[in-house]
Design a protein around this motif. Structure first.
Motif, PDB file in Angstrom:
ATOM      1  N   CYS A   9      34.568  40.972  34.694  1.00  0.00           N
ATOM      2  CA  CYS A   9      35.043  39.866  35.516  1.00  0.00           C
ATOM      3  C   CYS A   9      34.724  40.163  36.976  1.00  0.00           C
ATOM      4  O   CYS A   9      34.329  41.273  37.318  1.00  0.00           O
ATOM      5  N   ASN A  10      34.934  39.168  37.835  1.00  0.00           N
ATOM      6  CA  ASN A  10      34.719  39.376  39.265  1.00  0.00           C
ATOM      7  C   ASN A  10      36.058  39.274  40.002  1.00  0.00           C
ATOM      8  O   ASN A  10      37.098  38.987  39.402  1.00  0.00           O
ATOM      9  N   GLU A  12      37.178  37.052  42.122  1.00  0.00           N
ATOM     10  CA  GLU A  12      37.780  35.713  42.090  1.00  0.00           C
ATOM     11  C   GLU A  12      38.569  35.501  40.807  1.00  0.00           C
ATOM     12  O   GLU A  12      39.681  34.984  40.809  1.00  0.00           O
ATOM     13  N   TRP A  13      37.989  35.922  39.689  1.00  0.00           N
ATOM     14  CA  TRP A  13      38.659  35.789  38.397  1.00  0.00           C
ATOM     15  C   TRP A  13      39.943  36.614  38.388  1.00  0.00           C
ATOM     16  O   TRP A  13      40.976  36.163  37.911  1.00  0.00           O
TER      17      TRP A  13
END
Length: 134
Positions: A9-10, A12-13
């Protein structure tokens, strides 16, 4: 050797789903391990709890025996014109599915009403015969 049993995931996620976690389960009859994304539920959000979701359309094979079914498919399919794209095909099949769903719903309702009337009549007959034989 490849490693597929991972989650990615990044930032933001991570901000959107604070507290989420990825669990790697044991494998059973595969060389891959299932991943479970455990996400906390925000009970204050409007859409949390009981959200009405559209159910997927399921065609019943028994409908093929009903002349009305064939008529509905032909009428709705022919009413939509020529298909020249996958989007057009999807639209036509959705419309046919919606028409069949509505037809099936009416049919089930009528059948339920008929069943209830017959049950009531049977109950009255049994009651009358019980009084007669009793």
């Amino acid at each position: 050797m490849e490693r597929l049993d991972r989650g990615l995931c990044n930032e933001e996620w991570l901000r959107l789903f604070n507290g989420a976690d990825v669990l790697v389960l044991d494998w059973w009859e595969s060389d891959h391990r299932p991943l479970v994304v455990d996400m906390p539920i925000d009970l204050d959000r409007e859409r949390c709890g009981q959200v009405k979701r559209k159910s997927r359309f399921h065609f019943e094979e028994a409908w093929c025996e009903e002349p009305e079914c064939e008529e509905i498919v032909e009428r709705v399919w022919n009413n939509e014109g020529v298909v020249n794209s996958t989007g057009g095909f999807r639209l036509k099949t959705r419309k046919v599915g919606a028409a069949l769903h509505g037809w099936n719903k009416k049919k089930k309702k009528a059948l339920q009403e008929k069943t209830n009337k017959l049950k009531k009549a049977l109950s009255e007959l049994l009651e009358a015969w019980g009084w007669f034989l009793g």
